[in-house]
Design a protein around this motif. Sequence first.
Motif, mmCIF file in Angstrom:
data_model
loop_
_atom_site.group_PDB
_atom_site.id
_atom_site.type_symbol
_atom_site.label_atom_id
_atom_site.label_comp_id
_atom_site.label_asym_id
_atom_site.label_seq_id
_atom_site.Cartn_x
_atom_site.Cartn_y
_atom_site.Cartn_z
ATOM 1 N N GLU A 142 -8.164 6.638 -3.414
ATOM 2 C CA GLU A 142 -6.667 6.344 -3.452
ATOM 3 C C GLU A 142 -7.283 5.027 -1.606
ATOM 4 N N LYS A 194 -8.074 1.522 -2.252
ATOM 5 C CA LYS A 194 -6.692 0.801 -2.764
ATOM 6 C C LYS A 194 -5.778 0.356 -1.292
ATOM 7 N N SER A 248 0.907 -1.229 -0.103
ATOM 8 C CA SER A 248 0.296 0.083 0.435
ATOM 9 C C SER A 248 0.598 1.584 0.043
ATOM 10 N N TYR A 264 0.495 4.044 -2.736
ATOM 11 C CA TYR A 264 -0.681 5.087 -2.153
ATOM 12 C C TYR A 264 -0.524 6.035 -1.846
#
Length: 239
Positions: A222, A225, A200, A203
């Motif tokens: 985002e 995500k 991650s 992001y």
Amino acid sequence: MTTPNTKPLIAPLPPMDRARQVTESLARYIDQARLAAGDRLPAERELMAALGVGRSTIREVIRHFQALGVMETRKGSGTYLLKPITSATIHMPLSVETANVRDALLQTLEVRRGIECEACMVAARRRTANDIANMEAKLDEMERVHLLKGTAGEEDLAFHLAIYDATHNPLFRQLLEQMREAFERFWEKPFDRPDFARRSFPYHRTLFNAIVAQDTEAARRETLKILDVVEEDIKEMSK
């Protein structure tokens, strides 16, 4: 219906949790002493002596107030009040069954999706120049530590807290930080895997860019995500 020789059972009241007692006593003291934002609280030793409890209880209570966003501890200086507290202050401690950590984490993740996506969208609408500078400083530090060590737990949290602060609604920080506090030990090293949610990492920069651009839909996207990676790792690493 009871017979004449049968008495109804009355269960004894359980003793009040010591941490809760200290929390209430400290809130009353702050209220009665009229401590304001920026004032320093008595030292740990003073609180221990006055309340008749151990250091661990005092620290547990301080962590509780920190999670609520009303106190902060400055290394080498002490604990300071960030916001006024009165005996009528509303506290919302969270209770989660942690017998099965995997299921509990997935349950909190379901709730986090709604709250955290909204927080990032609100931050995108309300962020100020100071908020942007604060978020960017935290993100830069997170990226520096991540590239150096391959992980950046504390720095990651600091970045997200800066986003919650940019909403200018203290409930976002209080609710989301309490969720994390409920799993404080777990988050120190999830599943004994330092690479937890590492995917991650990119992001966080795109999330920051979306908030700066005041693009609420991109901020939501985002955020999802990041949380999707967290969910995937929880399921994969808990097998």
